[in-house]
Design an enzyme around this catalytic site. Structure first.
Site, short mmCIF file in Angstrom:
data_model
loop_
_atom_site.label_atom_id
_atom_site.label_comp_id
_atom_site.label_asym_id
_atom_site.label_seq_id
_atom_site.Cartn_x
_atom_site.Cartn_y
_atom_site.Cartn_z
N THR A 32 0.85 -1.20 0.00
CA THR A 32 0.00 0.00 0.00
C THR A 32 0.87 1.24 0.00
OG1 THR A 32 -0.05 0.13 2.42
CG2 THR A 32 -1.79 -1.16 1.37
N GLY A 34 2.96 4.41 0.57
CA GLY A 34 4.37 4.72 0.54
C GLY A 34 5.26 3.51 0.44
N ASP A 124 -3.05 4.07 14.22
CA ASP A 124 -3.17 3.07 13.16
C ASP A 124 -4.33 2.12 13.47
OD1 ASP A 124 -2.68 1.28 11.06
OD2 ASP A 124 -0.52 1.51 11.25
N LYS A 136 -2.73 -14.42 15.06
CA LYS A 136 -3.68 -15.45 15.49
C LYS A 136 -3.52 -16.72 14.66
CE LYS A 136 -8.60 -16.43 16.10
NZ LYS A 136 -9.97 -15.89 16.17
N HIS A 277 22.93 0.98 49.37
CA HIS A 277 21.71 0.20 49.62
C HIS A 277 20.47 1.09 49.60
CE1 HIS A 277 24.31 -3.15 50.34
NE2 HIS A 277 24.88 -2.58 51.38
N GLU A 331 31.40 2.02 42.76
CA GLU A 331 30.79 1.11 41.79
C GLU A 331 30.27 1.86 40.57
OE1 GLU A 331 30.34 -2.13 41.68
OE2 GLU A 331 30.53 -2.94 43.70
#
Length: 521
Positions: A32, A34, A124, A136, A277, A331
């Site tokens: 379809t 573009g 859409d 499906k 922590h 760390e």
């Protein structure tokens, strides 16, 4: 009978190569708009969907593929004679491959100045319908919604030429990917409508998050984990960082880095925070980031070892030199950005440098995303609330006989902002815009006071104290005074507030009520 593929994509990356591979395998390609134009420009034969349906695109392109000639070809079971007879009766052919991705709704919704009408046009309808029909019927139909799967589909098609049962596991995985894609798309639309309606806590919670990265494990090695992020989230956060150096982030690294970054966001002046922590063990502000960092590291140097640091400004070479000390170990360091020379210093000067994670989060802004909900999991459900942002609802009142001094007011403001980020029952002791002691997570508030005092030691003399919620008894005020605290900020609201006020007056403390608490469980 010639096999057919329907291709209609917004994201055209790789689509020409994919379509060419299908044509080489004797597929008829339906398309379809573009997408059809892109394929024809590449010299590929394309059949317009309008030729299949017998109807042109209608309503400015709103109706193109919503037709039995399309969905019959997608949904018909190949091993059901009745289905195949119905297709033959109505002149419908099977569709074997569907490659569809959806209108760019998220991008349209994020575009500054976009009108509601324009955004709604990017919802859409036909695309999700085709994806769901194909998914499906995945026993017979290959559905691909992610261009990264194109090669796998071609390989699967080739394998199925040799073995009719080959590829069912892949088609099942592709179907799951497809349903996740449409679910996430619908979640984005739900979120946009919720924002427009001001529906912060909707009757049905629909969350959209994509997997940013798998993690080695969760809080413990026996727990599997992954990190998911909200697509298109704009606020600077741990979910959008660029990792410039260091080992892979862990679950606990991400939690602590998030806590550290959210704390330094509280300050417009240069600020640094050290997290251990998920609790602050150090925090400071100053005239420069270097000064703020130095103050943060003095809060609890022992706990800062192996901690997570956040800064609210760019890390330059001078600051990197101050951080990269041989007697420290960090760390993670998270900041808006790092100068190249700072990265070199931080990663080479100390033994721990080769592993330290450097995270650039981008410029911080005073604007916070109030649509981002705080979500916590409980067994079988979710607790959802708005983020605890800002202090606008507070009505601060000095309830003691003594007024706080300007220095005390500055430290109380600092302590109050830090206290919001300490686990309740939360107590923060601060001096000279630096955290010197914190008590977190105790069942009794006075125990948190004692813990904070223990951490502060002699530094509590002349310092101030913040409590995230009211004092149920005067014992916390008495304990604070015994440590040398001179001013306290707390929400108030206890039936025994008068006892706390009397204790403050007895000890000559300044006491401020805010009227708002900041629990952090």
């Amino acid at each position: 009978m010639q096999r057919r593929a329907l291709i209609s994509v917004t994201d055209k990356s790789g689509v020409v190569e994919f379509a060419r591979s299908l044509v080489q395998r004797d597929f008829e390609v339906l398309s379809t708009g573009g997408t059809a134009a892109t394929l024809r420009t590449a010299g590929l034969p394309v059949t317009d969907v309008a030729q299949v349906t017998g109807f042109p695109e209608m309503l400015d392109g709103r109706v193109k593929t919503l037709h039995p000639a399309v969905h019959g070809g997608l949904l018909a079971l190949r091993d059901n004679p009745g289905h195949q007879s119905a297709l033959e009766q109505h002149g419908i052919a099977n569709i074997d491959v569907v490659a569809v991705n959806l209108y760019a709704f998220r991008e349209a919704a994020a575009r500054i100045g976009a009108t509601d009408e324009h955004i709604i046009e990017q919802i859409d309808i036909g695309g999700p319908s085709m994806i769901r029909s194909a998914a499906k019927n995945h026993r017979f139909v290959w559905v691909v919604t992610d261009p990264r799967d194109y090669d796998a589909v071609i390989s699967g098609l080739d394998a199925s030429e040799e073995d009719a049962g080959a590829g069912i596991a892949l088609r099942r995985r592709l179907a799951a990917t497809a349903f996740r894609a449409t679910a996430a798309y619908d979640a984005a639309i739900c979120g946009w409508f919720g924002t427009r309606l001001g529906d912060v806590l909707p009757p049905v919670l629909v969350l959209e998050a994509g997997a940013a990265q798998p993690l080695r494990y969760g809080e413990n090695p026996q727990q599997r984990a992954a990190f998911y992020v909200r697509p298109g989230f704009k606020e600077s956060s741990i979910s959008g960082v660029r990792q410039l150096a260091g080992k892979e982030l862990s679950y606990n690294n991400i939690m602590d880095a998030d806590a550290a970054l959210e704390l330094v966001k509280e300050f417009s002046e240069p600020a640094a925070a050290v997290i251990k922590h998920a609790n602050p063990c150090g925090c400071g502000t100053g005239e420069s980031l270097g000064e703020a960092f130095a103050r943060a590291m003095t809060g609890d140097p022992q706990s800062a070892f192996g901690g997570i640091i956040a800064l609210n400004g760019e890390v330059d070479a001078a600051l990197a030199e101050a951080i990269a000390q041989p007697d420290t170990f960090l760390e993670v360091i998270v900041a808006p950005d790092f100068r190249p020379e700072a990265v070199e210093i931080l990663t080479t000067r100390c033994k721990w440098g080769k592993n330290v994670r450097l995270l650039a989060c981008g410029p911080l802004s005073s604007q916070r995303d109030r649509s981002d909900l705080a979500v916590r999991k409980v067994v079988g459900g979710y607790l959802v609330q708005e983020r605890d942002l800002g202090f606008e609802q507070e009505q601060r009142t000095v309830v003691s006989s003594r007024q706080p001094t300007p220095r005390e007011l500055a430290d109380l403001e600092f302590a109050w902002r830090v206290c919001k980020h300490v686990k309740s029952n939360a107590i923060v002791i601060a001096a000279d815009r630096a955290l010197v002691g914190a008590g977190a997570g105790q069942m009794s508030r006075v125990d948190s006071v004692f813990m904070a005092g223990h951490k502060a030691g002699a530094r509590a003399q002349g310092a101030v104290l913040a409590s995230d919620a009211f004092f149920p008894f005067r014992d916390s005020v008495d304990a604070a005074a015994a440590m040398g605290i001179t001013a306290i900020i707390q929400p108030g609201g206890s039936i025994k507030d008068k006892d706390s006020i009397a204790a403050a007056d007895q000890h000559g403390l300044a006491l401020i009520f805010t009227g708002v608490r900041h629990f952090r469980h």
